[in-house]
Design a protein around this motif. Structure first.
Motif, PDB file in Angstrom:
ATOM      1  N   ASP A   1       0.675  -1.227  -0.101  1.00 60.94           N
ATOM      2  CA  ASP A   1       0.369  -0.088  -0.146  1.00 60.94           C
ATOM      3  C   ASP A   1       0.869   1.241   0.179  1.00 60.94           C
ATOM      4  N   GLY A   2       2.230   1.294  -0.423  1.00 67.33           N
ATOM      5  CA  GLY A   2       2.977   2.580  -0.766  1.00 67.33           C
ATOM      6  C   GLY A   2       3.445   2.887  -0.166  1.00 67.33           C
ATOM      7  N   GLN A   3       4.181   1.956   1.710  1.00 67.15           N
ATOM      8  CA  GLN A   3       4.680   1.768   2.632  1.00 67.15           C
ATOM      9  C   GLN A   3       6.005   0.702   2.827  1.00 67.15           C
ATOM     10  N   PRO A   4       6.955   1.198   2.727  1.00 70.79           N
ATOM     11  CA  PRO A   4       7.779   0.872   3.189  1.00 70.79           C
ATOM     12  C   PRO A   4       8.149  -0.732   4.302  1.00 70.79           C
ATOM     13  N   ILE A   5       7.825  -1.647   3.276  1.00 75.73           N
ATOM     14  CA  ILE A   5       7.804  -3.105   4.595  1.00 75.73           C
ATOM     15  C   ILE A   5       9.106  -2.906   5.303  1.00 75.73           C
ATOM     16  N   TYR A   6       9.968  -3.701   5.110  1.00 72.92           N
ATOM     17  CA  TYR A   6      11.162  -3.871   5.821  1.00 72.92           C
ATOM     18  C   TYR A   6      11.253  -2.721   7.019  1.00 72.92           C
ATOM     19  N   GLU A   7      11.224  -3.547   8.395  1.00 73.58           N
ATOM     20  CA  GLU A   7      11.152  -2.772   9.603  1.00 73.58           C
ATOM     21  C   GLU A   7      10.250  -2.174   9.620  1.00 73.58           C
ATOM     22  N   ASN A   8       8.750  -2.311   9.582  1.00 65.48           N
ATOM     23  CA  ASN A   8       7.446  -1.865   9.502  1.00 65.48           C
ATOM     24  C   ASN A   8       6.974  -2.696  10.601  1.00 65.48           C
ATOM     25  N   SER A   9       6.470  -2.289  11.631  1.00 63.37           N
ATOM     26  CA  SER A   9       6.013  -3.438  12.623  1.00 63.37           C
ATOM     27  C   SER A   9       4.024  -3.984  12.166  1.00 63.37           C
ATOM     28  N   GLN A  10       3.669  -2.638  11.593  1.00 64.12           N
ATOM     29  CA  GLN A  10       1.905  -2.651  11.387  1.00 64.12           C
ATOM     30  C   GLN A  10       1.830  -3.185  10.200  1.00 64.12           C
ATOM     31  N   LEU A  11       3.129  -2.866   9.900  1.00 63.31           N
ATOM     32  CA  LEU A  11       2.172  -3.604   8.209  1.00 63.31           C
ATOM     33  C   LEU A  11       2.975  -5.289   8.538  1.00 63.31           C
ATOM     34  N   LYS A  12       3.698  -5.726   8.802  1.00 59.56           N
ATOM     35  CA  LYS A  12       3.870  -7.151   9.358  1.00 59.56           C
ATOM     36  C   LYS A  12       2.733  -7.730  10.003  1.00 59.56           C
ATOM     37  N   GLN A  13       1.898  -6.872  10.954  1.00 53.89           N
ATOM     38  CA  GLN A  13       0.890  -7.349  11.640  1.00 53.89           C
ATOM     39  C   GLN A  13      -0.117  -7.992  10.731  1.00 53.89           C
ATOM     40  N   ARG A  14      -0.271  -7.091   9.288  1.00 53.31           N
ATOM     41  CA  ARG A  14      -1.155  -7.697   8.814  1.00 53.31           C
ATOM     42  C   ARG A  14      -0.686  -9.011   7.428  1.00 53.31           C
ATOM     43  N   ILE A  15       0.164  -8.920   7.252  1.00 48.97           N
ATOM     44  CA  ILE A  15       0.390 -10.564   6.625  1.00 48.97           C
ATOM     45  C   ILE A  15       1.240 -11.538   7.288  1.00 48.97           C
ATOM     46  N   GLY A  16       0.343 -13.129   6.581  1.00 52.68           N
ATOM     47  CA  GLY A  16       0.739 -14.134   7.144  1.00 52.68           C
ATOM     48  C   GLY A  16       1.784 -14.823   6.177  1.00 52.68           C
ATOM     49  N   TYR A  17       2.810 -15.289   7.193  1.00 53.30           N
ATOM     50  CA  TYR A  17       3.386 -16.535   6.178  1.00 53.30           C
ATOM     51  C   TYR A  17       3.925 -17.747   6.667  1.00 53.30           C
ATOM     52  N   ILE A  18       3.913 -18.413   5.267  1.00 54.72           N
ATOM     53  CA  ILE A  18       3.897 -19.869   6.518  1.00 54.72           C
ATOM     54  C   ILE A  18       5.172 -20.067   4.714  1.00 54.72           C
ATOM     55  N   PRO A  19       6.305 -20.405   5.065  1.00 56.70           N
ATOM     56  CA  PRO A  19       7.501 -20.961   4.858  1.00 56.70           C
ATOM     57  C   PRO A  19       7.697 -22.213   4.774  1.00 56.70           C
ATOM     58  N   ASP A  20       8.406 -22.739   3.460  1.00 54.00           N
ATOM     59  CA  ASP A  20       8.702 -23.823   3.401  1.00 54.00           C
ATOM     60  C   ASP A  20       8.939 -24.377   5.084  1.00 54.00           C
ATOM     61  N   ASP A  21       9.966 -23.866   5.368  1.00 54.65           N
ATOM     62  CA  ASP A  21      10.581 -24.737   6.124  1.00 54.65           C
ATOM     63  C   ASP A  21      10.107 -23.954   7.617  1.00 54.65           C
TER      64      ASP A  21
END
Length: 293
Positions: A61-81
């Motif tokens: 949404d136009g905002q940098p993701i790196y070190e952005n805890s507010q954005l990371k709360q909106r991301i669900g991530y399931i890695p291979d490992d």
């Protein structure tokens, strides 16, 4: 929604991403595919804010993701490992997730026990690989993410559970406009659920577009007769008089070019995503080779 613009990442002398750009629309189910070592997992770790790029930008949404805890709360991530704390049960991980994701849905978590049938108190490390993957979905879906990023998400699941997981994911997309990025080698499954596809190789994006456009712009021809000039042929083979060609172009335009040379016989057929993948990469020396053993 999610964008990577001209991202480059090197590890020592190895260039994992090479001026990579990617655009994932809101509410899309985006399939990221490529051969082993193409850079898919590295790209995913940038989109989840794990890696910082050497150059370029990664935004949500136009905002940098790196070190952005507010954005990371909106991301669900399931890695291979998948990693779990050594002695943690599913209920323990629930409490951990609730402390990180403010939108964690405890009521949904309890309802999903009817879907996954996982032990509540046993340490997850004792689960089978497939059960651990189910636990990851159980937890991640309950975070109610705006974006789900999945790396080989159904690897290790039996066919019934695979269908159940895809049903849950598509339900999230339909009800909440969740944006989903899936990296997988199972192209037949991706073809059934994805509406956008990006094909990577050697850290670059070879082709990125909607699946409908991709399938509408590459066709297979079977014909007997002279091949017309001007066809953009990706692959050609012949058995007796019958030629099989894979051609870039719309079915209507290709058929018009074929009729102009009046072949003895021709038929224009659609390609599967798996066939498109093989023939697109064939242009960069990735075609299947016949070797006498």
């Amino acid at each position: 929604m999610l964008e990577m613009q001209n991202v480059t990442k090197t590890f020592g002398t190895f260039k994992a991403l090479d001026d990579l750009s990617m655009n994932i629309p809101k509410g899309a189910v985006y399939g990221l595919v490529g051969p082993n070592g193409a850079g898919k997992s590295t790209a995913i770790r940038h989109l989840t804010g794990v890696y910082r790029p050497d150059c370029g930008s990664i935004t949500m949404d136009g905002q940098p993701i790196y070190e952005n805890s507010q954005l990371k709360q909106r991301i669900g991530y399931i890695p291979d490992d998948i990693f779990y704390f050594p002695s943690a049960s599913l209920e323990d991980m629930k409490k951990y997730y609730q402390g990180i994701y403010k939108n964690f849905d405890g009521e949904l978590f309890n309802r999903l026990y009817e879907v996954f049938h996982l032990p509540k108190k046993s340490p997850i490390r004792r689960f089978s690989k497939g059960m651990q993957k189910q636990a990851a979905f159980h937890l991640t879906i309950c975070t109610r993410p705006d974006v789900m990023i999945l790396d080989e998400p159904v690897d290790g699941l039996d066919p019934v559970m695979r269908r159940q997981v895809w049903s849950l994911i598509l339900s999230e997309v339909a009800q909440h406009e969740t944006t989903v990025l899936i990296s997988s080698h199972n192209l037949r499954e991706l073809e059934d659920i994805c509406d956008h596809v990006g094909i990577m190789d050697h850290g670059k994006m070879l082709i990125e577009r909607s699946l409908a456009d991709m399938q509408g712009n590459t066709v297979k021809i079977q014909m007997v007769g002279s091949t017309p000039e001007g066809l953009n042929v990706l692959h050609e083979s012949q058995s007796g008089r019958l030629k099989t060609l894979v051609v870039r172009g719309s079915a209507e335009k290709v058929a018009e070019q074929l009729r102009a040379v009046n072949p003895v016989y021709f038929d224009v057929l659609p390609l599967s995503l798996e066939e498109i993948f093989i023939y697109e990469l064939g242009g960069v020396n990735y075609e299947v080779k016949n070797i006498v053993l």
